[in-house]
Design a protein around this motif. Structure first.
Motif, PDB file in Angstrom:
ATOM      1  N   ALA A 266      26.481  13.151  11.980  1.00  0.00           N
ATOM      2  CA  ALA A 266      26.506  12.118  13.009  1.00  0.00           C
ATOM      3  C   ALA A 266      25.120  11.543  13.283  1.00  0.00           C
ATOM      4  N   LYS A 267      24.076  12.390  13.179  1.00  0.00           N
ATOM      5  CA  LYS A 267      22.718  11.921  13.496  1.00  0.00           C
ATOM      6  C   LYS A 267      22.107  11.106  12.356  1.00  0.00           C
ATOM      7  N   ALA A 268      22.723  11.156  11.172  1.00  0.00           N
ATOM      8  CA  ALA A 268      22.163  10.419  10.034  1.00  0.00           C
ATOM      9  C   ALA A 268      22.212   8.914  10.260  1.00  0.00           C
ATOM     10  N   ALA A 269      23.105   8.462  11.109  1.00  0.00           N
ATOM     11  CA  ALA A 269      23.251   7.030  11.373  1.00  0.00           C
ATOM     12  C   ALA A 269      22.324   6.543  12.474  1.00  0.00           C
ATOM     13  N   VAL A 270      21.646   7.467  13.149  1.00  0.00           N
ATOM     14  CA  VAL A 270      20.732   7.094  14.231  1.00  0.00           C
ATOM     15  C   VAL A 270      19.482   6.455  13.625  1.00  0.00           C
ATOM     16  N   ARG A 271      19.113   5.286  14.136  1.00  0.00           N
ATOM     17  CA  ARG A 271      17.995   4.548  13.533  1.00  0.00           C
ATOM     18  C   ARG A 271      16.670   5.284  13.736  1.00  0.00           C
ATOM     19  N   ARG A 272      16.437   5.814  14.937  1.00  0.00           N
ATOM     20  CA  ARG A 272      15.156   6.472  15.225  1.00  0.00           C
ATOM     21  C   ARG A 272      15.412   7.937  15.594  1.00  0.00           C
ATOM     22  N   LEU A 273      15.246   8.799  14.618  1.00  0.00           N
ATOM     23  CA  LEU A 273      15.448  10.220  14.841  1.00  0.00           C
ATOM     24  C   LEU A 273      14.186  10.858  15.415  1.00  0.00           C
ATOM     25  N   THR A 274      14.372  11.772  16.353  1.00  0.00           N
ATOM     26  CA  THR A 274      13.250  12.521  16.930  1.00  0.00           C
ATOM     27  C   THR A 274      13.635  13.989  17.025  1.00  0.00           C
ATOM     28  N   LEU A 275      12.632  14.844  17.108  1.00  0.00           N
ATOM     29  CA  LEU A 275      12.914  16.268  17.295  1.00  0.00           C
ATOM     30  C   LEU A 275      13.643  16.505  18.612  1.00  0.00           C
ATOM     31  N   ARG A 276      13.271  15.749  19.624  1.00  0.00           N
ATOM     32  CA  ARG A 276      13.956  15.893  20.907  1.00  0.00           C
ATOM     33  C   ARG A 276      15.440  15.566  20.764  1.00  0.00           C
ATOM     34  N   GLY A 277      15.743  14.535  19.981  1.00  0.00           N
ATOM     35  CA  GLY A 277      17.137  14.172  19.772  1.00  0.00           C
ATOM     36  C   GLY A 277      17.890  15.141  18.874  1.00  0.00           C
ATOM     37  N   LEU A 278      17.140  15.981  18.143  1.00  0.00           N
ATOM     38  CA  LEU A 278      17.756  16.942  17.236  1.00  0.00           C
ATOM     39  C   LEU A 278      17.691  18.373  17.764  1.00  0.00           C
ATOM     40  N   ALA A 279      17.280  18.520  19.026  1.00  0.00           N
ATOM     41  CA  ALA A 279      17.061  19.850  19.586  1.00  0.00           C
ATOM     42  C   ALA A 279      18.340  20.678  19.646  1.00  0.00           C
ATOM     43  N   GLY A 280      19.484  20.035  19.734  1.00  0.00           N
ATOM     44  CA  GLY A 280      20.734  20.781  19.822  1.00  0.00           C
ATOM     45  C   GLY A 280      21.339  21.163  18.486  1.00  0.00           C
ATOM     46  N   GLU A 281      20.705  20.781  17.387  1.00  0.00           N
ATOM     47  CA  GLU A 281      21.244  21.056  16.050  1.00  0.00           C
ATOM     48  C   GLU A 281      20.899  22.467  15.571  1.00  0.00           C
ATOM     49  N   ASP A 282      21.676  22.945  14.615  1.00  0.00           N
ATOM     50  CA  ASP A 282      21.336  24.182  13.913  1.00  0.00           C
ATOM     51  C   ASP A 282      20.295  23.854  12.847  1.00  0.00           C
ATOM     52  N   TRP A 283      19.181  24.573  12.860  1.00  0.00           N
ATOM     53  CA  TRP A 283      18.112  24.353  11.898  1.00  0.00           C
ATOM     54  C   TRP A 283      18.090  25.472  10.862  1.00  0.00           C
ATOM     55  N   ILE A 284      17.554  25.152   9.708  1.00  0.00           N
ATOM     56  CA  ILE A 284      17.414  26.137   8.631  1.00  0.00           C
ATOM     57  C   ILE A 284      15.933  26.211   8.276  1.00  0.00           C
ATOM     58  N   SER A 285      15.375  27.414   8.331  1.00  0.00           N
ATOM     59  CA  SER A 285      13.942  27.591   8.068  1.00  0.00           C
ATOM     60  C   SER A 285      13.700  29.053   7.710  1.00  0.00           C
ATOM     61  N   GLY A 286      12.451  29.384   7.456  1.00  0.00           N
ATOM     62  CA  GLY A 286      12.105  30.766   7.143  1.00  0.00           C
ATOM     63  C   GLY A 286      12.183  31.650   8.369  1.00  0.00           C
ATOM     64  N   SER A 287      12.031  32.935   8.147  1.00  0.00           N
ATOM     65  CA  SER A 287      12.034  33.886   9.256  1.00  0.00           C
ATOM     66  C   SER A 287      10.712  33.784  10.021  1.00  0.00           C
ATOM     67  N   PRO A 288      10.638  34.325  11.249  1.00  0.00           N
ATOM     68  CA  PRO A 288       9.397  34.239  12.027  1.00  0.00           C
ATOM     69  C   PRO A 288       8.182  34.725  11.237  1.00  0.00           C
ATOM     70  N   GLY A 289       7.118  33.943  11.270  1.00  0.00           N
ATOM     71  CA  GLY A 289       5.894  34.291  10.550  1.00  0.00           C
ATOM     72  C   GLY A 289       5.786  33.658   9.184  1.00  0.00           C
ATOM     73  N   VAL A 290       6.914  33.227   8.601  1.00  0.00           N
ATOM     74  CA  VAL A 290       6.887  32.528   7.308  1.00  0.00           C
ATOM     75  C   VAL A 290       6.297  31.138   7.537  1.00  0.00           C
TER      76      VAL A 290
ATOM     77  N   LEU B 128      13.776  24.545  19.284  1.00  0.00           N
ATOM     78  CA  LEU B 128      14.760  24.361  18.224  1.00  0.00           C
ATOM     79  C   LEU B 128      15.450  25.683  17.900  1.00  0.00           C
ATOM     80  N   ARG B 129      16.714  25.613  17.562  1.00  0.00           N
ATOM     81  CA  ARG B 129      17.495  26.810  17.258  1.00  0.00           C
ATOM     82  C   ARG B 129      17.599  26.977  15.745  1.00  0.00           C
ATOM     83  N   VAL B 130      16.951  28.014  15.213  1.00  0.00           N
ATOM     84  CA  VAL B 130      17.052  28.315  13.782  1.00  0.00           C
ATOM     85  C   VAL B 130      18.258  29.219  13.583  1.00  0.00           C
ATOM     86  N   ALA B 131      19.314  28.659  12.986  1.00  0.00           N
ATOM     87  CA  ALA B 131      20.570  29.393  12.816  1.00  0.00           C
ATOM     88  C   ALA B 131      20.610  30.184  11.521  1.00  0.00           C
TER      89      ALA B 131
END
Length: 294
Positions: A180-204, A221-224
């Motif tokens: 749904a957010k892909a269609a948003v013209r101006r994406l921001t981290l604030r606007g994506l704060a409720g999304e599930d994020w994918i990243s390394g574990s703490p310290g990576v 941000l929530r790293v799921a």
């Protein structure tokens, strides 16, 4: 005066992470390695390693001595290679260390071109996650190290080695196709704060970078899902399990990945990729570095 051979053995034990591993690499028995290490500890007058069921870790004195041991071993090998070069002999092997995504994007073409130009030189590639590898360059176990630095991470001391910037690459925001957010013209981290994020574990590094970006934007941000492997991250995003920042070079090999690629208006992360080698690298190392830069 400390024995150079025992210092070399300390470096092997540190790099292998265990006495048994060092013994295998040196074609010694573990008992012989332990005896030589004990003699070095007597010469120094202090314990150099902590022994535990999983191997060994260095004491503070051991860590301090390791830096000198790696340098001494490296200088001895440099002296040997200098003599071989004067005698007209080409090195038998060139060893390159790299992190995973550079190994998939920057390295293959450079290695292939080098092998074609120098078929008699054996090529060896080691998979090393930064900040590992600096000590291996000092001791000449590595001829050339490709490493990176993320925003928010500490850049290691080059330990008297030559470190040069190979490239800076920006990160892009990736979302599942149809998100749904892909269609948003101006994406921001604030606007994506409720999304599930994918990243390394703490310290990576990529997680440290993401957390720094979130702090600067004043959001949490929530790293799921946690992975430091960008190919895994791509697959998880494709499956609709979250969103992520990935380096642009990873996207160059993504092919037909079913993802949307965007930028966040309030976050412009990038990482620096460096080459690390001795100050007197030798002709073949210089040539490989030039191939990587090309």
């Amino acid at each position: 005066m400390l024995d150079a051979h025992r210092l070399a053995l300390l470096a092997e034990v540190a790099h292998a992470g265990s006495i048994a591993g060092a013994a295998q690499r040196l074609s010694f028995t573990p008992s012989a390695v332990s005896q030589q290490l004990a003699k070095l500890e007597r010469d120094v007058g202090a314990p150099l390693v902590h022994r535990n069921p999983r191997g060994v870790t260095l004491t503070a004195v051991g860590e301090a001595l390791l830096t000198h041991a790696e340098t001494i071993v490296g200088e001895l090998l440099t002296a040997e290679r200098t003599v071989r070069a004067l005698l007209g002999e080409e090195p038998a092997q060139l060893t390159v260390g790299t992190f995973a995504s550079a190994g998939a994007t920057l390295v293959p073409a450079a290695l292939a071109g080098f092998r074609e130009a120098h078929p008699a030189v054996a090529l060896r590639l080691l998979d090393l996650e930064p900040p590992d590898g600096y000590g291996l360059v000092s001791s000449r176990e590595l001829d050339l190290l490709i490493t990176h630095h993320y925003p928010g991470a500490v850049l290691p001391d080059p330990r008297g080695l030559e470190r040069s910037l190979l490239r800076s690459e920006r990160f892009r925001l990736i979302l599942p196709v149809g998100h749904a957010k892909a269609a948003v013209r101006r994406l921001t981290l604030r606007g994506l704060a409720g999304e599930d994020w994918i990243s390394g574990s703490p310290g990576v590094p990529n997680r440290v970078c993401l957390e720094q970006l979130a702090d600067a934007a004043g959001v949490r941000l929530r790293v799921a899902h946690e992975s430091r492997d960008y190919q895994v991250i791509l697959a998880l995003v494709e499956a609709g399990l979250g969103i992520a920042f990935v380096p642009e070079s990873v996207l160059e090999r993504a092919g037909g990945a079913r993802i949307e690629v965007r930028d966040a208006a309030d976050a412009h992360p990038a990482r620096d990729v460096f080459l690390v080698h001795h100050k007197r690298p030798g002709r073949l190392v210089t040539e490989m570095a030039d191939r990587l830069r090309a």
